[in-house]
Motif scaffolding. Structure first.
Motif, short mmCIF file in Angstrom:
data_model
loop_
_atom_site.label_atom_id
_atom_site.label_comp_id
_atom_site.label_asym_id
_atom_site.label_seq_id
_atom_site.Cartn_x
_atom_site.Cartn_y
_atom_site.Cartn_z
N GLN A 61 1.80 7.46 0.43
CA GLN A 61 1.68 6.79 1.73
C GLN A 61 3.02 6.72 2.44
O GLN A 61 3.10 6.90 3.66
N ALA A 62 4.09 6.48 1.69
CA ALA A 62 5.43 6.39 2.30
C ALA A 62 5.85 7.75 2.86
O ALA A 62 6.39 7.83 3.96
N LYS A 63 5.59 8.82 2.10
CA LYS A 63 5.96 10.17 2.58
C LYS A 63 5.15 10.54 3.82
O LYS A 63 5.67 11.13 4.76
N ALA A 64 3.87 10.15 3.84
CA ALA A 64 3.00 10.50 4.98
C ALA A 64 3.36 9.70 6.23
O ALA A 64 3.33 10.23 7.34
N SER A 65 3.71 8.42 6.04
CA SER A 65 3.97 7.56 7.20
C SER A 65 5.44 7.56 7.64
O SER A 65 5.74 7.18 8.76
N GLY A 66 6.34 7.92 6.71
CA GLY A 66 7.76 7.85 7.03
C GLY A 66 8.31 6.44 6.94
O GLY A 66 9.45 6.19 7.32
N GLU A 67 7.51 5.50 6.46
CA GLU A 67 7.90 4.09 6.33
C GLU A 67 7.79 3.65 4.86
O GLU A 67 6.94 4.17 4.13
N PRO A 68 8.61 2.67 4.41
CA PRO A 68 8.47 2.15 3.06
C PRO A 68 7.10 1.49 2.87
O PRO A 68 6.55 0.88 3.79
N VAL A 69 6.54 1.62 1.66
CA VAL A 69 5.24 1.03 1.32
C VAL A 69 5.41 0.21 0.05
O VAL A 69 5.99 0.68 -0.93
N GLU A 70 4.90 -1.02 0.05
CA GLU A 70 5.04 -1.88 -1.13
C GLU A 70 4.14 -1.40 -2.26
O GLU A 70 2.97 -1.06 -2.05
N VAL A 71 4.69 -1.40 -3.47
CA VAL A 71 3.93 -1.11 -4.68
C VAL A 71 3.38 -2.46 -5.16
O VAL A 71 4.07 -3.20 -5.87
N THR A 72 2.16 -2.77 -4.75
CA THR A 72 1.63 -4.11 -5.03
C THR A 72 1.33 -4.34 -6.50
O THR A 72 1.31 -5.48 -6.95
N THR A 73 1.12 -3.27 -7.27
CA THR A 73 0.87 -3.47 -8.70
C THR A 73 2.12 -3.92 -9.43
O THR A 73 2.03 -4.45 -10.53
N ASP A 74 3.29 -3.72 -8.83
CA ASP A 74 4.56 -4.16 -9.44
C ASP A 74 5.03 -5.50 -8.90
O ASP A 74 6.10 -5.99 -9.29
N ARG A 75 4.28 -6.12 -8.01
CA ARG A 75 4.68 -7.40 -7.40
C ARG A 75 4.67 -8.50 -8.46
O ARG A 75 3.80 -8.57 -9.31
N THR A 76 5.71 -9.34 -8.42
CA THR A 76 5.78 -10.52 -9.29
C THR A 76 6.14 -11.73 -8.43
O THR A 76 6.34 -11.60 -7.23
N GLU A 77 6.24 -12.87 -9.07
CA GLU A 77 6.65 -14.08 -8.35
C GLU A 77 8.06 -13.94 -7.79
O GLU A 77 8.39 -14.53 -6.77
N TYR A 78 8.88 -13.14 -8.46
CA TYR A 78 10.30 -13.03 -8.12
C TYR A 78 10.70 -11.69 -7.49
O TYR A 78 11.83 -11.54 -7.07
N SER A 79 9.82 -10.69 -7.48
CA SER A 79 10.26 -9.38 -7.01
C SER A 79 9.18 -8.61 -6.26
O SER A 79 7.99 -8.87 -6.43
N THR A 80 9.63 -7.65 -5.45
CA THR A 80 8.76 -6.68 -4.80
C THR A 80 9.39 -5.31 -4.96
O THR A 80 10.62 -5.18 -5.03
#
Length: 133
Positions: A61-80
């Motif tokens: 998605q990031a390569k297609a849009s040219g914008e950063p995309v959040e990896v929501t499976t790696d999201r924690t209380e303290y990090s993105t």
């Protein structure tokens, strides 16, 4: 008694009191969660389920849009984690919780407002592992 000696003792006691008071306040404030940045977490379970993105999908998605995309499976209380269009990943960490995972798997912003719980405890409305008795 010399005029300067008494003033020195008074200033030292006053300075010590101010220093200890400041230390006490900073210790108390360091235990409170920090308010999160607006828009860090989905507000509903449906939004959370719809926005589940693993590393490979986020990278595509990031390569297609040219914008950063959040990896929501790696999201924690303290990090993105964000996938960048150039194929790299950016990990952003905080020393305090920015979001709290709910029982249904969704994420909600930290809410440090104190409330009395049914069992008599006083605790933040939404926080991680922080309870005052």
């Amino acid at each position: 008694m010399k005029p300067g000696v008494g003033m020195f003792v008074l200033r030292t006691r006053r300075s010590r009191g101010v220093l200890l008071g400041g230390l006490a306040v900073s210790l108390v404030l360091s235990t409170l969660p920090v308010l999160p940045l607006p828009g860090v977490a989905p507000t509903t379970a449906a939004a959370a389920a719809a926005s589940v993105v693993d590393e490979s999908t986020a990278l595509e998605q990031a390569k297609a849009s040219g914008e950063p995309v959040e990896v929501t499976t790696d999201r924690t209380e303290y990090s993105t984690t964000h996938a960048n269009p150039d194929g790299t990943f950016l990990l952003t960490q905080s020393s305090t919780p920015q979001r709290v995972k709910q029982e249904d798997g969704s994420w909600k912003a930290v809410d440090p407002a104190l409330e009395r719980r049914p069992d008599g405890r006083i605790a933040p409305k939404r926080a991680t592992d922080l309870v005052y008795r």
